[in-house]
Design an enzyme around this catalytic site. Structure first.
Site, PDB file in Angstrom:
ATOM      1  N   LYS A  82      33.655  44.566  29.967  1.00  0.00           N
ATOM      2  CA  LYS A  82      34.714  44.362  29.106  1.00  0.00           C
ATOM      3  C   LYS A  82      35.740  43.799  30.383  1.00  0.00           C
ATOM      4  O   LYS A  82      36.156  44.450  31.080  1.00  0.00           O
ATOM      5  CB  LYS A  82      35.340  45.602  28.486  1.00  0.00           C
ATOM      6  CG  LYS A  82      36.625  45.320  27.623  1.00  0.00           C
ATOM      7  CD  LYS A  82      36.596  46.221  26.471  1.00  0.00           C
ATOM      8  CE  LYS A  82      38.319  46.523  26.242  1.00  0.00           C
ATOM      9  NZ  LYS A  82      38.431  47.631  25.269  1.00  0.00           N
ATOM     10  N   VAL A  94      41.695  38.360  22.093  1.00  0.00           N
ATOM     11  CA  VAL A  94      42.734  37.623  22.459  1.00  0.00           C
ATOM     12  C   VAL A  94      43.041  37.900  24.010  1.00  0.00           C
ATOM     13  O   VAL A  94      43.151  36.948  24.784  1.00  0.00           O
ATOM     14  CB  VAL A  94      44.046  38.212  21.824  1.00  0.00           C
ATOM     15  CG1 VAL A  94      45.246  37.798  22.606  1.00  0.00           C
ATOM     16  CG2 VAL A  94      44.357  37.894  20.487  1.00  0.00           C
ATOM     17  N   ASP A 144      41.168  54.950  15.613  1.00  0.00           N
ATOM     18  CA  ASP A 144      40.524  53.792  15.399  1.00  0.00           C
ATOM     19  C   ASP A 144      38.978  53.904  14.956  1.00  0.00           C
ATOM     20  O   ASP A 144      38.481  53.122  15.463  1.00  0.00           O
ATOM     21  CB  ASP A 144      40.920  52.540  16.166  1.00  0.00           C
ATOM     22  CG  ASP A 144      40.813  51.316  15.725  1.00  0.00           C
ATOM     23  OD1 ASP A 144      40.748  51.188  14.430  1.00  0.00           O
ATOM     24  OD2 ASP A 144      40.932  50.207  16.390  1.00  0.00           O
ATOM     25  N   ALA A 162      40.709  39.834  26.044  1.00  0.00           N
ATOM     26  CA  ALA A 162      39.614  40.642  26.602  1.00  0.00           C
ATOM     27  C   ALA A 162      38.102  39.583  26.310  1.00  0.00           C
ATOM     28  O   ALA A 162      38.187  39.406  25.159  1.00  0.00           O
ATOM     29  CB  ALA A 162      39.419  41.826  26.369  1.00  0.00           C
ATOM     30  N   SER A 163      37.159  39.809  27.027  1.00  0.00           N
ATOM     31  CA  SER A 163      35.896  39.434  26.708  1.00  0.00           C
ATOM     32  C   SER A 163      34.845  40.412  27.073  1.00  0.00           C
ATOM     33  O   SER A 163      35.215  41.291  27.829  1.00  0.00           O
ATOM     34  CB  SER A 163      35.766  38.159  27.704  1.00  0.00           C
ATOM     35  OG  SER A 163      36.446  37.093  26.955  1.00  0.00           O
TER      36      SER A 163
END
Lengths: 484, 343
Positions: A45, A25, A139, A27-28
């Site tokens: 990133k 959304v 996570d 970040a690439s």
């Protein structure tokens, strides 16, 4: 100690982007080379700060965490700097991608046990280090465990990690000496029950739960309950309807995956991680001493047996796959690009299952039957207290001998405790409501418009029904134990 | 390791004293090159263990919650002598893990009360020069995050924040927060914000005394910086400062300046919505001011239609009732403005 760290340049000009390897959304992630450093390959990133919902404080904590952690099994940042409106985080490039992509591309039915143990041991080293440092990862899942072609395994993504030594709220100035956290974070299928639900907060043991789920994910190719929409998987967890340790056994003992056999040590190790009561789960340090990891092979073994077959035939595929998919379909590269914060939830996988958040009994049962197998079929009709709630059914329908025995054991074990817990559960309805609202908000932020209010009411209604069911169940158990 | 700690009958004060001795040793060890390397390593390892032990006394560990009495003993012994100074100066000699432990230890000690007094505050008041040491340490990129975190904890004490604000140090932050390393720049920004928002009366006093240079620098170095993130953080912080009631006198003067208005209006036009929204929260103060100077009124009137259009389109991503209420008030104010003769 950590000063052999190379100094990577803090200037976008020094890097040449090769290709995008993932997108989220805000970040690439790119594969790039660092020109002044002999064109070392790196991953970058790029987080769009203007779109990012995360405040600077959490970004500051994440980059700080990444630059201060130093362990071979942890993915560090080489450096981070801003490029116009983006924050660039430069990291080592892990050429084989995540365990999630390895499993889904080449081992859809799961990895062999002797490879699982290698990956898990490396991961556990990282967790043990993190916990020793006072950090919770929050996570842990195959999608966040990255592998390089030389077999090195690194735990990545500290987007939602937290430090117990650093109070999150600066305004209140409270020290978190209690070593517990209360905010909700993680990805539903891997989340420990107490993270979803607890009043007293959660600690390191929440990571151990996620580690156990990750073990099952590697063994079966997907985490348990992943056939359910994420919200529902959460409900199952907090209402304790689902015995995770059973899952592993039942799926290997019956059903289509019957050719998979796992060792007793493995099953036991997973069972320990998936104890409902966090205090009964072992610490990471202790878990490393479990027999399952005792005769664990070295990383060379997975290089030969997993990674080399990837690099010959699959490597190219994965890269191009990610490259192509990166643009139009985020489903598979979710592990490479983490959306900021909330995206950790990753509801994408279940786009299709999402609209009926509460499937009807029929559709549900049919969904269950291939997995739940004989249980569902053996269920006497009248036993179902709530006709619509087949997830309730799952818990109540354990009418075969095994399950009954087990249930009796659980109830007989401490009835007062169960009652106590139910009271707590009741009290927590409001609490859960608030959290569910958060989830729904997160959902509606990324999905088409949904009627939140309605959904919420429906959810509360559902929880009420489930609570009633639990009460009945307890009552019956009480009666049974009185009679027996 | 935790078990080891339990089996030793050392008191918290013993551990502090041992640590102090070891720090003294570490401090000197460079000047004693003839010492055997293995011996040195052994001592440093012992020092690391001690620092970690102190940390677990203060924070507790997985097996036990911290014990108030032990914390008090440790804190008292720690500040009875110059242990903090030793620890700060020896930090470069410690390994990464121990540096992190030491930083957390120092952070926690700032909050420990002994007989309901924050004795860390008393100690620092008598040793304010330590803040200079921490400040210098921040300029070393390898140590910046450790010293930066310690510094931020120390300015929790009002007396220390006052010292820093009155020193030349505060000026350095205009540069620190624009350092290229994001993690270090962000650390500096966090400290800068803390300095300018935590202790209300001290901040108000500082701003009143230093209004001229402070806002000139703030405007030119931060709000007009070419760096997106600097502008964004600066405009947010400016809003926090000016909207704080204790700074109302400063705010009133700020919103009477035409130069300030010009900068704010430029920020309102930024392509970044986050910056626009934050800029609005400051801009609204110019509009809401009931004693607007004539030149301010004239600028607003001259740009009336553009402002009304821009503001009408400005919407936060999330619904925000307060924002909408503020916005309609500002729109009304501006719409009602008539040109004024310059006095």
């Amino acid at each position: 100690m950590a000063r052999n760290k190379l100094e990577f340049p803090l200037d976008a000009e020094a890097y040449e982007i090769i290709c995008k390897i993932g997108v989220g959304v805000s970040a690439s992630v790119y594969k790039a080379v660092c020109l002044p450093m002999n064109s070392t390959v790196v991953a970058i990133k790029a987080i769009d700060l203007d779109q990012s919902r995360a405040d600077f404080d959490s970004l500051r904590r994440e980059t700080k965490t990444m630059s201060l952690l130093s362990h071979p099994n942890i993915l560090n940042a080489y450096c981070s700097f801003t490029v116009d409106r983006c924050l660039w985080v430069v990291m080592p490039f892990m050429s084989c991608g995540s365990l999630h992509s390895i499993v889904s591309s080449s081992f859809p039915e799961g990895l062999p046990e002797n490879c699982i143990s290698v990956f898990l041991k490396e991961t556990l080293n990282a967790i043990s280090y993190l916990h020793d440092q006072g950090h919770l990862h929050r996570d842990i899942k195959a999608g966040n465990i990255l592998v390089d072609s030389d077999g090195s395994v690194k735990l990545a993504d500290f987007g939602v990690s937290a430090s117990i030594y650093e109070p999150v709220t600066t305004s209140s100035g409270t020290t978190s000496s209690s070593l517990r956290l209360t905010d909700i974070a993680g990805t539903p299928y891997w989340m420990a029950p107490e993270v979803v639900h607890s009043h007293t907060g959660y600690g390191f043991k929440a990571d151990i739960w996620s580690f156990g789920i990750t073990a099952l994910e590697l063994a079966h190719g997907r985490p348990p309950l992943s056939h359910l929409p994420p919200l529902k998987s959460l409900l199952m967890k907090i209402t304790k309807r689902f015995h995770f340790s059973d899952y592993e056994i039942s799926t290997s003992a019956c059903g289509k995956k019957s050719n998979k056999k796992f060792s007793k040590a493995f099953r036991e190790m997973v069972g320990l991680c998936l104890e409902q009561d966090p205090t009964k789960r072992p610490s990471a340090e202790k878990l490393l001493k479990h027999p399952f990891f005792r005769n664990c092979k070295g990383v060379d073994f997975v290089v030969k047996n997993v990674l080399q077959c990837l690099s010959n035939t699959e490597q190219m595929f994965i890269e191009s796959h990610i490259l192509i998919k990166g643009v139009d379909d985020e489903e598979d590269d979710e592990e490479i690009v983490k959306n900021r914060r909330i995206s950790g939830w990753n509801f994408r996988e279940d786009d299709l299952q999402l609209s009926p958040v509460f499937p009807t009994a029929e559709s549900d049962t049919s969904e269950f039957s291939p997995r739940g197998g004989d249980r569902i079929q053996d269920k006497p009709e009248g036993d179902n207290v709530v006709p619509t709630g087949s997830e309730v059914g799952l818990g109540l329908s354990n009418r075969n001998e095994d399950a009954k025995e087990q249930e009796g054991e659980v109830m007989g074990f401490d009835r007062d405790l169960v009652l106590e817990k139910l009271k707590l559960l009741k009290k927590s309805l409001e609490h859960q409501r608030a959290r569910v609202l958060v989830i729904i908000e997160a959902l509606s932020g990324e999905k088409e418009e949904r009627n939140r209010e309605e959904e919420l009411l429906e959810m509360v209604e559902k929880l009420k029904i489930e609570l009633e069911a639990e009460k009945m169940k307890t009552l019956r158990a009480e009666k049974e134990s009185v009679l027996g | 390791m935790k078990g080891l700690f339990k089996s030793k009958p050392r008191t918290p004060a013993d551990i502090v004293r041992q640590t102090r001795d070891l720090l003294l040793y570490a401090d000197r060890s460079k000047s004693l090159p003839d010492l055997r390397e293995s011996k040195r390593e052994e001592k440093m390892a012992e020092l690391s263990r001690n620092i970690r032990d102190m940390k677990s006394i203060l924070y507790g560990n997985s097996e036990a919650e911290p014990v108030a009495e032990a914390c008090a003993q440790l804190t008292q012994e720690f500040f009875r002598e110059d242990t903090l100074r030793l620890l700060i100066t020896c930090l470069p000699k410690l390994n990464l893990e121990t540096r992190k432990d030491a930083t957390q230890l120092v952070a926690n000690l700032q909050r420990q009360q002994v007989n309901s007094r924050l004795i860390a505050s008393d100690y620092l008041e008598a040793n304010l020069d330590l803040m200079n040491v921490l400040m210098e340490g921040f300029e070393n990129m390898d140590l910046a995050l450790h010293y930066g975190a310690m510094f931020r904890e120390c300015i929790r004490h009002q007396i220390v924040a006052k010292y820093v604000l009155e020193s030349e140090h505060v000026k350095k932050y205009f540069d620190f927060i624009q350092l290229p390393n994001f993690d270090i720049a962000a650390d500096a920004a966090a400290t800068f914000k803390e300095l300018l928002t935590r202790h209300k009366s001290t901040v108000a006093e500082f701003l009143t005394k230093n209004e001229d240079w402070f806002f000139t620098d703030y405007n030119s170095k931060l709000l007009e910086s070419s760096n997106y993130i600097t502008r964004r953080q600066a405009i947010k912080l400016l809003g926090d400062i000016l909207l704080d009631r204790s700074n109302s006198a400063v705010m009133t003067r700020y919103v009477s300046s035409r130069d300030n208005l010009r900068i704010l209006m430029n920020l309102l036009r930024e392509a970044s919505k986050s910056i626009q929204i934050e800029a609005f929260h400051v801009f609204k103060l110019f509009a809401a001011n009931q004693n607007k100077p004539a030149d301010i009124i004239n600028i607003l009137v001259a740009n009336k239609s553009k402002l009304l259009r821009l503001l009408a389109d400005l919407k936060p991503d999330k619904e925000d009732e307060r924002f909408e209420a503020d916005k309609s008030q500002v729109l009304r104010e501006i719409a009602a403005l008539e040109p004024r003769d310059l006095a």
